[in-house]
Design an enzyme around this catalytic site. Structure first.
Site, mmCIF file in Angstrom:
data_model
loop_
_atom_site.group_PDB
_atom_site.id
_atom_site.type_symbol
_atom_site.label_atom_id
_atom_site.label_comp_id
_atom_site.label_asym_id
_atom_site.label_seq_id
_atom_site.Cartn_x
_atom_site.Cartn_y
_atom_site.Cartn_z
ATOM 1 N N GLY A 14 20.905 13.650 -3.740
ATOM 2 C CA GLY A 14 19.609 13.173 -3.233
ATOM 3 C C GLY A 14 19.677 12.938 -1.739
ATOM 4 O O GLY A 14 20.757 12.760 -1.177
ATOM 5 N N THR A 120 28.720 15.491 -6.243
ATOM 6 C CA THR A 120 29.113 16.488 -5.237
ATOM 7 C C THR A 120 30.630 16.511 -5.095
ATOM 8 O O THR A 120 31.247 17.575 -4.975
ATOM 9 C CB THR A 120 28.494 16.120 -3.869
ATOM 10 O OG1 THR A 120 27.090 15.991 -4.043
ATOM 11 C CG2 THR A 120 28.798 17.158 -2.814
ATOM 12 N N THR A 140 25.272 7.769 -0.375
ATOM 13 C CA THR A 140 24.325 7.329 -1.396
ATOM 14 C C THR A 140 23.731 5.991 -0.990
ATOM 15 O O THR A 140 24.436 5.143 -0.441
ATOM 16 C CB THR A 140 24.961 7.170 -2.795
ATOM 17 O OG1 THR A 140 23.999 6.552 -3.672
ATOM 18 C CG2 THR A 140 26.212 6.306 -2.803
ATOM 19 N N ASP A 142 23.070 3.932 -3.082
ATOM 20 C CA ASP A 142 23.532 3.004 -4.128
ATOM 21 C C ASP A 142 24.783 2.212 -3.719
ATOM 22 O O ASP A 142 25.111 1.211 -4.369
ATOM 23 C CB ASP A 142 23.862 3.778 -5.416
ATOM 24 C CG ASP A 142 22.689 4.589 -5.920
ATOM 25 O OD1 ASP A 142 21.545 4.256 -5.573
ATOM 26 O OD2 ASP A 142 22.914 5.558 -6.666
ATOM 27 N N ARG A 177 2.015 -16.044 -9.733
ATOM 28 C CA ARG A 177 2.477 -14.959 -10.619
ATOM 29 C C ARG A 177 3.984 -14.801 -10.570
ATOM 30 O O ARG A 177 4.632 -15.235 -9.618
ATOM 31 C CB ARG A 177 1.900 -13.619 -10.141
ATOM 32 C CG ARG A 177 0.485 -13.404 -10.511
ATOM 33 C CD ARG A 177 0.028 -12.058 -9.967
ATOM 34 N NE ARG A 177 -1.370 -11.873 -10.320
ATOM 35 C CZ ARG A 177 -2.142 -10.949 -9.779
ATOM 36 N NH1 ARG A 177 -1.661 -10.132 -8.857
ATOM 37 N NH2 ARG A 177 -3.392 -10.827 -10.154
ATOM 38 N N MET A 184 16.320 0.851 -7.091
ATOM 39 C CA MET A 184 17.259 1.897 -7.519
ATOM 40 C C MET A 184 18.691 1.354 -7.567
ATOM 41 O O MET A 184 18.931 0.168 -7.343
ATOM 42 C CB MET A 184 17.162 3.085 -6.576
ATOM 43 C CG MET A 184 15.954 3.952 -6.815
ATOM 44 S SD MET A 184 15.992 5.405 -5.749
ATOM 45 C CE MET A 184 14.765 6.438 -6.554
ATOM 46 N N GLU A 237 17.331 -0.813 -11.648
ATOM 47 C CA GLU A 237 16.850 0.183 -12.634
ATOM 48 C C GLU A 237 17.816 0.344 -13.809
ATOM 49 O O GLU A 237 17.430 0.806 -14.877
ATOM 50 C CB GLU A 237 16.597 1.532 -11.962
ATOM 51 C CG GLU A 237 17.850 2.170 -11.379
ATOM 52 C CD GLU A 237 17.577 3.497 -10.672
ATOM 53 O OE1 GLU A 237 16.433 3.960 -10.656
ATOM 54 O OE2 GLU A 237 18.549 4.070 -10.123
HETATM 55 O O1 F6P Z 1 21.785 8.017 -6.311
HETATM 56 C C1 F6P Z 1 20.668 7.774 -5.520
HETATM 57 C C2 F6P Z 1 19.437 7.585 -6.350
HETATM 58 O O2 F6P Z 1 18.361 7.290 -5.496
HETATM 59 C C3 F6P Z 1 19.569 6.548 -7.456
HETATM 60 O O3 F6P Z 1 19.476 5.239 -6.979
HETATM 61 C C4 F6P Z 1 18.459 6.974 -8.380
HETATM 62 O O4 F6P Z 1 18.707 6.541 -9.710
HETATM 63 C C5 F6P Z 1 18.490 8.475 -8.284
HETATM 64 O O5 F6P Z 1 19.111 8.789 -7.050
HETATM 65 C C6 F6P Z 1 17.125 9.115 -8.323
HETATM 66 O O6 F6P Z 1 17.260 10.492 -8.307
HETATM 67 P P1 F6P Z 1 16.059 11.501 -8.092
HETATM 68 O O7 F6P Z 1 15.754 11.534 -6.608
HETATM 69 O O8 F6P Z 1 16.564 12.791 -8.574
HETATM 70 O O9 F6P Z 1 14.872 10.989 -8.836
#
Ligand code: F6P
Length: 376
Positions: A14, A120, A140, A142, A177, A184, A237
């Site tokens: 990504g 990769t 990443t 992440d 609320r 992500m 997520e």
């Molecule tokens: O690994 C990066 C990431 O953004 C994750 O956090 C997420 O789950 C995934 O890629 C989303 O992938 P895509 O862009 O294919 O929807």
């Protein structure tokens, strides 16, 4: 004039804020320090499959001019291409990895820089075993790649989360609320943990600490009793209940998303407050990289060229503390780097008052201490 040495770079997986800063640093360092040419591969490994080498071209200094702060990647990316299993029209797959070897040879490219995540680098490892000289750059949002303390893109992502929480607080407060913010991070909770801390969230649900909706509701009710009729909860997520499955996007078996909808339902059944959920999704990956990410990405790009000069192939550049370091690509494939549930950051977040709604009761001592002192 002797021919200039050629190296190549591709960005796979990504997109991620900071990719262009890596590319720029590679091109400039290769030329400035060694007099080498850098070649670009389009759309990750897919570029090797283009006819007549159209996916492989000389990256000039002009092409990388002014891109340090630009999001995305000028090379293009793809997170669907497995060069060892390229789909055929009839539904079967074919190993096309020899085409990589041949294309690099044909174009006189001596070494390849693969900028990507664990997928990769698993592919890169198999290409190394075929004799290709590869240096990796971890990428990443992440922040979960083994061997490095930080990945570029993460800082930008948590900036987005922190800002989103700030914006959601005003609505949460005005309407009394509970706002759930889904972020992500795939199987790890780094974005949720850091983003939640940056935004001051009351609860943070991460995959490494399975949650209990009763404990989450308890935290929210404790705040109501304290006079705070609103809460912001960050939901990674990959958040899940013990023995519970992660939630995948509709129609997709390998892309997480939608768990905040489930948590919202669980909370509605347990509190009288209004609950809303929002999924930040790809807003966390897009746009301008933060200055921190631009600096880290630039340093990693420079270091990747240095590893090539040193002949340190099969390694991924890494950050340890403040220093540049390296790590065997083969070890990246050993799975993601997870948030340690008993680590210092989780403990600090708990002392500040955030709950992880931990099903194993590991929040309880902190909640009890807060209750003794009249805090929610
Ligand atoms: O690994 C990066 C990431 O953004 C994750 O956090 C997420 O789950 C995934 O890629 C989303 O992938 P895509 O862009 O294919 O929807």
């Amino acid at each position: 004039m002797p021919r200039k040495k050629r190296i190549a770079i591709l960005t796979a997986g990504g997109d991620c804020p900071g990719l262009n800063a890596v590319i720029r640093a590679v091109v400039r360092t290769a030329e400035n320090v060694h007099g080498w040419e850098t070649w670009g591969i389009r759309n990750g490994m897919e570029g090797f499959l283009e006819p007549r080498d159209e996916g492989i071209w000389r990256l000039t200094r002009q092409e990388v001019s002014g891109i340090v702060a630009r999001g995305g990647t000028i090379l293009g990316a793809s997170n669907r291409c497995d060069i060892f299993a390229v789909p055929r029209k009839d539904g079967t797959t074919r190993d096309e990895s020899d085409r990589v070897v041949k294309a690099l040879k044909r174009n006189r490219i001596e070494a390849l820089i693969t900028v990507g995540g664990d997928g990769t680098h698993q592919m890169a490892q198999r290409l190394i075993e075929k004799g290709i000289k590869i240096v990796g750059v971890p990428k990443t949002i992440d922040n979960d790649i083994r061997g490095t303390d930080r990945t570029f893109g993460f800082d930008t992502a948590i900036g987005v989360v922190g800002e989103a929480i700030g914006r959601l607080y005003t609505t949460a407060q005005s309407h009394h609320r509970v706002m759930l913010v889904e972020v992500m991070g795939r199987d790890t909770g780094w974005i949720a943990l850091h983003g939640g801390l940056a935004g001051g969230a009351e609860a943070i649900l991460i995959p490494e600490i399975p949650y209990d909706p009763d404990r989450l509701a308890h935290k929210i009710r404790a705040r109501v009793e304290y006079g705070k009729r609103f809460s912001v909860v960050v939901v990674s997520e990959g958040a899940r209940r013990p023995q519970g499955a992660m939630v995948y996007r509709e129609g997709e078996s390998d892309r997480l998303g939608g768990v905040s909808f489930r948590v919202a339902e669980e909370l509605r059944r347990r509190t009288v407050l209004e609950v809303r959920h929002i999924v930040l999704g790809h807003t966390q990956r897009g746009g301008v990289p933060s200055p921190y990410d631009r600096i880290l990405a630039s340093r990693l790009g420079q270091q990747a060229v240095q590893l090539i000069a040193d002949g340190a192939f099969g390694k991924m550049v890494a950050l340890r503390g403040e220093r540049m370091s390296s790590w065997p690509i083969a070890k990246v494939a050993q799975g993601p780097r997870r948030v340690p549930p008993r680590g210092p950051l989780v403990a600090q977040a708990r002392e500040i008052g955030a709950s992880f709604a931990a099903a194993d009761g590991s929040d309880d001592a902190y909640a009890d201490a807060r209750a003794r002192h009249g805090a929610p």
